[in-house]
Design a protein around this motif. Structure first.
Motif, short mmCIF file in Angstrom:
data_model
loop_
_atom_site.label_atom_id
_atom_site.label_comp_id
_atom_site.label_asym_id
_atom_site.label_seq_id
_atom_site.Cartn_x
_atom_site.Cartn_y
_atom_site.Cartn_z
N GLU A 1 12.71 -2.33 -2.96
CA GLU A 1 12.27 -3.71 -3.18
C GLU A 1 10.75 -3.84 -3.30
O GLU A 1 10.25 -4.87 -3.73
CB GLU A 1 12.76 -4.63 -2.06
CG GLU A 1 14.26 -4.80 -2.02
CD GLU A 1 15.00 -3.63 -1.36
OE1 GLU A 1 16.23 -3.57 -1.51
OE2 GLU A 1 14.36 -2.77 -0.71
N THR A 2 10.01 -2.81 -2.92
CA THR A 2 8.55 -2.88 -3.01
C THR A 2 8.02 -2.30 -4.32
O THR A 2 6.81 -2.18 -4.51
CB THR A 2 7.89 -2.15 -1.82
OG1 THR A 2 8.23 -0.77 -1.87
CG2 THR A 2 8.28 -2.78 -0.51
N THR A 3 8.91 -1.95 -5.24
CA THR A 3 8.51 -1.41 -6.54
C THR A 3 9.13 -2.22 -7.68
O THR A 3 10.16 -2.88 -7.49
CB THR A 3 8.93 0.06 -6.69
OG1 THR A 3 10.35 0.15 -6.64
CG2 THR A 3 8.33 0.92 -5.60
N ASP A 4 8.50 -2.17 -8.83
CA ASP A 4 9.00 -2.86 -10.03
C ASP A 4 8.59 -2.10 -11.28
O ASP A 4 7.66 -1.29 -11.26
CB ASP A 4 8.39 -4.27 -10.14
CG ASP A 4 9.09 -5.28 -9.27
OD1 ASP A 4 10.32 -5.36 -9.31
OD2 ASP A 4 8.38 -6.00 -8.55
N CYS A 5 9.22 -2.43 -12.37
CA CYS A 5 8.84 -1.89 -13.66
C CYS A 5 7.62 -2.66 -14.17
O CYS A 5 7.73 -3.83 -14.53
CB CYS A 5 9.99 -1.99 -14.65
SG CYS A 5 9.56 -1.36 -16.29
N ASN B 1 0.81 -1.22 0.00
CA ASN B 1 0.00 0.00 0.00
C ASN B 1 0.84 1.26 0.00
O ASN B 1 0.49 2.25 -0.62
CB ASN B 1 -0.95 0.02 1.20
CG ASN B 1 -2.07 -0.98 1.05
OD1 ASN B 1 -2.46 -1.33 -0.06
ND2 ASN B 1 -2.58 -1.45 2.17
N LYS B 2 1.98 1.21 0.70
CA LYS B 2 2.89 2.35 0.77
C LYS B 2 4.30 1.87 0.45
O LYS B 2 4.86 1.06 1.18
CB LYS B 2 2.84 2.98 2.16
CG LYS B 2 3.66 4.22 2.27
CD LYS B 2 3.49 4.88 3.62
CE LYS B 2 4.29 6.15 3.69
NZ LYS B 2 4.18 6.81 4.98
N ALA B 3 4.84 2.35 -0.63
CA ALA B 3 6.20 1.97 -1.02
C ALA B 3 7.19 2.73 -0.16
O ALA B 3 7.23 3.96 -0.18
CB ALA B 3 6.44 2.26 -2.49
#
Length: 53
Positions: free
Chosen positions: A42-46, A36-38
Protein backbone atom coordinates in the motif's frame (compact mmCIF):
# COMPACT_ATOMS: atom_id res chain seq x y z
CA UNK A 1 -2.12 -0.35 -27.96
CA UNK A 2 0.06 -3.40 -27.85
CA UNK A 3 -0.03 -5.29 -24.57
CA UNK A 4 3.27 -5.87 -22.79
CA UNK A 5 2.76 -9.39 -21.43
CA UNK A 6 5.52 -8.73 -18.85
CA UNK A 7 3.54 -5.99 -17.07
CA UNK A 8 0.15 -7.09 -15.76
CA UNK A 9 -2.36 -4.33 -15.01
CA UNK A 10 -6.04 -4.19 -14.05
CA UNK A 11 -6.28 -0.37 -13.90
CA UNK A 12 -8.34 0.18 -17.05
CA UNK A 13 -8.69 3.89 -16.21
CA UNK A 14 -5.02 4.34 -17.14
CA UNK A 15 -4.06 5.75 -20.53
CA UNK A 16 -1.51 2.93 -20.97
CA UNK A 17 -3.87 -0.01 -20.20
CA UNK A 18 -3.96 -2.31 -23.24
CA UNK A 19 -7.81 -2.18 -23.21
CA UNK A 20 -8.15 -5.70 -24.66
CA UNK A 21 -6.22 -7.54 -21.95
CA UNK A 22 -5.19 -6.97 -18.34
CA UNK A 23 -1.75 -5.69 -19.30
CA UNK A 24 0.14 -2.40 -19.59
CA UNK A 25 1.21 -1.19 -23.04
CA UNK A 26 4.39 0.57 -21.82
CA UNK A 27 7.86 -0.97 -22.30
CA UNK A 28 8.66 -0.19 -18.65
CA UNK A 29 6.99 1.44 -15.66
CA UNK A 30 8.23 3.57 -12.77
CA UNK A 31 7.29 2.44 -9.26
CA UNK A 32 7.20 5.13 -6.57
CA UNK A 33 6.86 5.00 -2.78
CA UNK A 34 4.90 7.20 -0.37
CA UNK A 35 7.05 6.67 2.72
CA UNK A 36 10.79 6.82 3.39
CA UNK A 37 10.87 3.02 3.64
CA UNK A 38 8.37 0.93 1.72
CA UNK A 39 7.31 -1.97 3.93
CA UNK A 40 3.86 -2.75 2.52
CA UNK A 41 2.29 -2.89 -0.95
CA UNK A 42 0.00 0.00 0.00
CA UNK A 43 2.99 2.35 0.28
CA UNK A 44 3.90 1.97 -3.41
CA UNK A 45 2.22 2.96 -6.67
CA UNK A 46 2.82 2.98 -10.40
CA UNK A 47 4.39 6.37 -11.09
CA UNK A 48 3.78 5.89 -14.83
CA UNK A 49 -0.01 6.13 -14.39
CA UNK A 50 -1.83 8.72 -16.51
CA UNK A 51 -5.60 9.02 -16.53
CA UNK A 52 -7.36 7.90 -19.71
CA UNK A 53 -9.24 10.89 -21.05
Amino acid sequence: MKANKNIGCTVNECKFHSKNDSFCSLDHINIVKHENKATRQETTDCGSFEADK
